[in-house]
Design a protein around this motif. Structure first.
Motif, PDB file in Angstrom:
ATOM      1  N   PRO A 192      -3.164   2.683  16.681  1.00 41.81           N
ATOM      2  CA  PRO A 192      -2.980   2.350  15.274  1.00 41.81           C
ATOM      3  C   PRO A 192      -3.140   3.953  14.661  1.00 41.81           C
ATOM      4  CG  PRO A 192      -4.297   0.712  16.242  1.00 41.81           C
ATOM      5  CD  PRO A 192      -4.292   1.857  17.247  1.00 41.81           C
ATOM      6  N   TYR A 222       2.956  -2.204   9.776  1.00 43.28           N
ATOM      7  CA  TYR A 222       2.522  -2.488  11.128  1.00 43.28           C
ATOM      8  C   TYR A 222       1.049  -2.014  11.615  1.00 43.28           C
ATOM      9  CZ  TYR A 222       6.980  -5.105  11.322  1.00 43.28           C
ATOM     10  OH  TYR A 222       8.100  -6.203  11.039  1.00 43.28           O
ATOM     11  N   LYS A 250      -2.381  -3.703  12.907  1.00 42.39           N
ATOM     12  CA  LYS A 250      -2.880  -3.460  14.163  1.00 42.39           C
ATOM     13  C   LYS A 250      -4.181  -2.945  13.986  1.00 42.39           C
ATOM     14  CE  LYS A 250      -1.255  -2.004  18.669  1.00 42.39           C
ATOM     15  NZ  LYS A 250      -0.344  -1.031  19.341  1.00 42.39           N
ATOM     16  N   ASN A 289      -1.087  -7.512  20.301  1.00 45.77           N
ATOM     17  CA  ASN A 289       0.210  -7.193  20.434  1.00 45.77           C
ATOM     18  C   ASN A 289       1.062  -8.448  20.596  1.00 45.77           C
ATOM     19  OD1 ASN A 289       0.037  -4.519  20.566  1.00 45.77           O
ATOM     20  ND2 ASN A 289      -0.322  -4.492  22.767  1.00 45.77           N
TER      21      ASN A 289
END
Length: 412
Positions: A408, A323, A327, A333
């Motif tokens: 991130p 993830y 990102k 989001n």
């Protein structure tokens, strides 16, 4: 055109063992909610079972009868008076005795039971029944109780009764059994009703409720024999439920209001829908039982949120580096919110389907043991599905907070 990878679905099925555990957890919470909802619905359905089987437009009761199990009655003369109303086609009295009715089966202690009258004019003699059977015309009856029609001739004899197959086993009635629960005729036993002998000549199916654990049907003319003190020594001159049929073209609501005013303070006339809604409102809002089952449903909902949160959080945590890569590549989001929402919906459906299958069997067993109507209708199943989906969505959004808020670079 390239197809978008169903990442939410892939994440779920990537580990079959974990998926089975997750679906089991969601299904467990759904079964809890189903069970609590089932008992609450039984609380609302069971008191109106007698209203559901009567065939009339209006029902008259005493104004002091704030719920159906209360023994408050009105004079039978009021039913005779309403026959003069142009809108009224026919009337019938229904007698129900609870306070004085105690039944004892040989080998078992005496227990209170509900005794319901069957109008004498609806009980044909054998010759009349033969003529009726040969006719193709369908005759309208006052009580559409399963099992009553085939036993009307036997019930005409004095000292006879029909017993509800769903009567609690504590009474000691024996039935021929086929499969789960009693389904045949009652076995030959020595029975006493109010300390007088009575013969069971057949069985019917109605059901119990939270006030009545069993029922008998007897001819109306037998009430003076078994309950001579009823109505201050006039058993047939007081009525528990007055059944009123109307001619076509008349508004039941308007006629009910007019008939109530005819003898205001002595009785109250309502449509079947009105008395059913009143009874269900009483049990739901004015007794603690309804609130108890509602709290039980909310507890199942809370347990499900905790279970789903742990499942989805672990799933997100294990894939956190992936993830983070997405990102860092610029995925917003809202992409991750949509991902978790889809995953939550998939999980709720995968847990809900086996829960429905389990509950169908569970409800059948509970109905056999308790006699309560544990019905699983489509709207009720849909409401639990909505709660299950909401439960998973809340859990998923709570589990997503760390990913949405984090930088991130800190996720690698």
């Amino acid at each position: 055109m390239s197809r978008r990878t169903p990442l939410a679905w892939k994440n779920l099925i990537g580990n079959p063992a974990r998926l089975c555990i997750a679906a089991a957890g969601v299904g467990f919470a759904a079964v809890l909610m189903f069970t609590q909802n089932g008992f609450r619905n039984a609380l609302l359905d069971s008191p109106v079972q007698l209203i559901e089987v009567i065939d009339c437009e209006l029902v008259a009761i005493s104004p002091a009868r704030y719920m159906l199990p209360v023994d408050e009655r009105f004079p039978r003369s009021l039913l005779r008076r309403v026959k003069a109303d142009d809108a009224v086609a026919d009337v019938q009295a229904l007698l129900v005795e609870r306070t004085m009715a105690r039944v004892r089966v040989a080998g078992s202690p005496a227990r209170p039971i509900r005794v319901i009258s069957v109008p004498d004019e609806t009980l044909p003699a054998a010759s009349e029944r033969a003529a009726e059977d040969s006719s193709t015309k369908t005759k309208r009856t006052w009580l559409n109780i399963p099992g009553l029609d085939e036993n009307r001739v036997q019930l005409r004899r004095p000292g006879t009764a029909l017993v509800d197959r769903k009567t609690r086993s504590e009474y000691g009635f024996d039935f021929e059994s086929f499969g789960l629960g009693p389904s045949g005729a009652p076995a030959e036993q020595r029975i006493e009703l109010s300390q007088q002998s009575i013969e069971l000549v057949g069985a019917f199916t109605l059901g119990t409720d939270f006030a009545n654990e069993g029922s008998l049907l007897i001819a109306e003319s037998s009430f003076p024999t078994y309950f001579p003190r009823r109505g201050m020594g006039k058993p047939l001159q007081v009525v528990d439920l007055g059944l009123i049929r109307l001619h076509e073209g008349h508004s039941p609501e308007e006629v009910a209001k007019r008939l109530t005013q005819m003898a205001e303070g002595q009785w109250q006339v309502m449509t079947r829908e009105q008395i059913r809604d009143r009874e269900q409102t009483f049990w739901s809002e004015q007794t603690p039982v309804g609130m108890i089952f509602l709290i039980g449903t909310l507890m199942g909902f809370a347990v499900g949120i905790i279970i789903c949160y742990q499942i989805l959080f672990t799933n997100l945590q294990d894939a956190m580096s992936e993830y983070a890569t997405l990102k860092a590549m610029g995925y917003p989001n809202r992409y991750f919110v949509g991902l978790v929402i889809r995953q939550s919906v998939y999980l709720s459906v995968l847990g809900f389907i086996p829960a429905v299958l389990i509950v169908l069997g569970l409800f059948r067993v509970l109905e056999s043991l308790t006699g309560l109507p544990m019905a699983l209708t489509l709207p009720r199943a849909a409401s639990v599905l909505a709660l299950t989906t909401l439960m998973c969505l809340i859990s998923g959004l709570l589990a997503l907070r760390k990913l949405v808020r984090a930088d991130p670079a800190s996720l690698f």
